[in-house]
Design an enzyme around this catalytic site. Sequence first.
Site, PDB file in Angstrom:
ATOM      1  N   MET A   1       0.753  -1.191  -0.061  1.00  0.00           N
ATOM      2  CA  MET A   1      -0.025   0.019  -0.045  1.00  0.00           C
ATOM      3  C   MET A   1       0.984   1.364  -0.012  1.00  0.00           C
ATOM      4  SD  MET A   1      -2.886   1.259   2.936  1.00  0.00           S
ATOM      5  CE  MET A   1      -1.739   1.072   4.221  1.00  0.00           C
TER       6      MET A   1
ATOM      7  N   ASP B   1       0.201   5.752  -1.224  1.00  0.00           N
ATOM      8  CA  ASP B   1      -0.419   7.019  -1.113  1.00  0.00           C
ATOM      9  C   ASP B   1      -1.954   6.954  -0.583  1.00  0.00           C
ATOM     10  OD1 ASP B   1       0.926   9.012  -3.769  1.00  0.00           O
ATOM     11  OD2 ASP B   1       1.683   7.419  -2.192  1.00  0.00           O
TER      12      ASP B   1
ATOM     13  N   THR C   1      -2.654   8.199  -7.802  1.00  0.00           N
ATOM     14  CA  THR C   1      -3.277   9.066  -6.861  1.00  0.00           C
ATOM     15  C   THR C   1      -4.214  10.097  -7.274  1.00  0.00           C
ATOM     16  OG1 THR C   1      -1.494   8.809  -5.159  1.00  0.00           O
ATOM     17  CG2 THR C   1      -2.697  11.213  -5.297  1.00  0.00           C
TER      18      THR C   1
ATOM     19  N   ARG D   1       1.556  14.625 -12.112  1.00  0.00           N
ATOM     20  CA  ARG D   1       0.458  13.807 -11.435  1.00  0.00           C
ATOM     21  C   ARG D   1      -0.055  14.578 -10.286  1.00  0.00           C
ATOM     22  NH1 ARG D   1       5.911  11.828 -11.495  1.00  0.00           N
ATOM     23  NH2 ARG D   1       6.962  11.933  -9.482  1.00  0.00           N
TER      24      ARG D   1
ATOM     25  N   GLU E   1       5.344  16.132  -5.790  1.00  0.00           N
ATOM     26  CA  GLU E   1       4.054  15.048  -5.903  1.00  0.00           C
ATOM     27  C   GLU E   1       3.094  15.356  -4.826  1.00  0.00           C
ATOM     28  OE1 GLU E   1       5.786  10.813  -6.737  1.00  0.00           O
ATOM     29  OE2 GLU E   1       6.136  11.322  -4.838  1.00  0.00           O
TER      30      GLU E   1
END
Lengths: 99, 555
Positions: free
Chosen positions: B25, B27, B87, B150, B205
């Site tokens: 797992m 974000d 994300t 992103r 990010e």
Amino acid sequence: MASSESLLPVSSQQDPLSDSRCDSIPESRKRRPIKVHLAVYSGFLLIALYVTLIITHGGSSPKNDVNDDTTVESRARLAGVSEKNNEHIWKLSNDLKGE
Amino acid sequence: AFAWNNTVLSWQRTAFHFQPEKNWMNDPNGPLFYKGWYHFFYQYNPNAAVWGDIVWGHAVSKDLIHWLYLPFAMVPDQWYDANGVWTGSATFLDDGSIVMLYTGSTDKFEQVQNLAYPEDPKDPLLLKWTKYSGNPVLVAPPGIGVKDFRDPTTAWKTSDGKWRITIGSKINRTGVSIIYDTTDFKTYEKHDTLLHQVPNTGMWECIDFYPVSKTKDKGLDTSVNGPDVKHIIKASMDDTRIDHYAIGTYHDSNATWVPDNPSIDVGISTGLRYDYGKFYASKTFYDQHKGRRILWGWIGESDSEAADVQKGWSSVQGIPRTVALDTKTGKNLVQWPVKEIESLRLRRKKFHMKVEPGTVVPVDLGPAAQLDIEAEFKIKKDDLEVVFGDDSVEDDKEFSCETSGGATVRGALGPFGFSVLADQSLSEQTPVYFYVTKGKDSKLKTFFCTDTSRSTIANDVVKPVYGSFVPVLKGEKLTMRILVDHSIVEGFGQGGRTCITSRVYPTKAIYGATKLFLFNNAIDATITASFKVWQMNSAFIRPFSADDLGVPSST
């Protein structure tokens, strides 16, 4: 950086250049100890030089350089997101340990 | 590498932090509250305990603590997200409906932005999601790399009624925040100016952008603006994997943001951080149910990928935290575990101890792997005088948690605090502590640190000393809170002004051998500690089942 004093052999407590020493030893025997001392000093000097080289170049032996060039990018980096694991941290710390 | 075995590895699973049943797992995605349920989406690899094949995992809860796993919300089934459903963020429209913007890694590994929305808005569990047929709705603009585009934010309203989002990127080494306006989330108009940019910080990010109140410690909806509002820009630094934030003023008219203090701008190494430990890709959402802003943070592993594969899972999420501007200093945020975590508190023990310099005291409370500790510390006044009253005692300019040798290095007035996840012989321990120094003009300067360097005898673990300066106002006692949950330790210094999350992997201080100690390693100071310790229950995080539909709401 090791200081040159610490490399001198303990026996040379007197000042090697003092007059008193000159009188007491015949010419032929005098030449031999000087040669021995010279050989010893240059040996120590070489060792000191080598140690310095290692320290200043981070202990990178050719194989480490090869390692640096062969760092494989992780899946995440290749895919275009930030690094997701710690493997590069060990590589970094191994290099430091090498030092 | 350490010879990990299943007994030791099994102990590492947490009891009340969110983590999937297995595999990888990362974000947090699109967190929101809808029709009585908190929704949490997360980046998930259904096939392995390493990053890859990313889908949107999904879980719901009534209280942000007792989570129930649901089926995946979105999987990579289109060309525009074939290499990963990455994300994204949720936005509530004026009519209460939800849109989700997320990054897709296309079949050519290019990063594009896509729109999705619930298939059935009447379903409180939001089980099914529809991807807009016109995806992608945004591709990288000229000058932006197709792999540097992103993580779109939640949208906020502009003064002329449009929606506005920002997406992080980089131009050369400058971290940037690109701005778009839209009316329908399908077509976008890019601004020529940037919301903000900071040279030499690399790729930004998981940007987050939200308002905080200057006067109240409650949360604000993302679209709020006004004279009593500051705006936070947070970015996750791709280069350093650190989440940085800065406080500033947002100008709606030209869609720009200006930092209050440019010397600690977003991403500058000495800048502000949500958390000085392991805490990345964090994201907030406005909880309209309780009028608060909640912060989620991904807590990765500090062990090796091989160990993760052996144990079959990787990563947890931090306990959701309320986040607000520190109205006392106005210069930092404060974070605190959501109040609902207190529902897990079981037996409580109170202590009041005076601890002389150079002393370690065992705290007798039985199993110590699942704890909630709230503590106050006082330094004996005379001992403070010795240091602060004497001008010849020079100020300690050099101290920093990370580089000052951890909890074994003794100073006049510290370190003192708790050693958690320790074994009886203290061969493994994780000190969480204060270190008090003499700052400029004889002011007291306090640091809050966590030393993981002796947290395990295993060598294939990253074991830093984390921490930072923590503001302590005149008249305040030194306070700390620590959540201990097997392989994660969350520390909150001075009411959450400075937070530290650590991952630790003890090999001896586990199961019944896990102990708690109080220590005072100062040379001169006697300290008095008043603290409460609760044993913590498990949150029993499990797959959703039909009888969960009747789960009573937490309020």
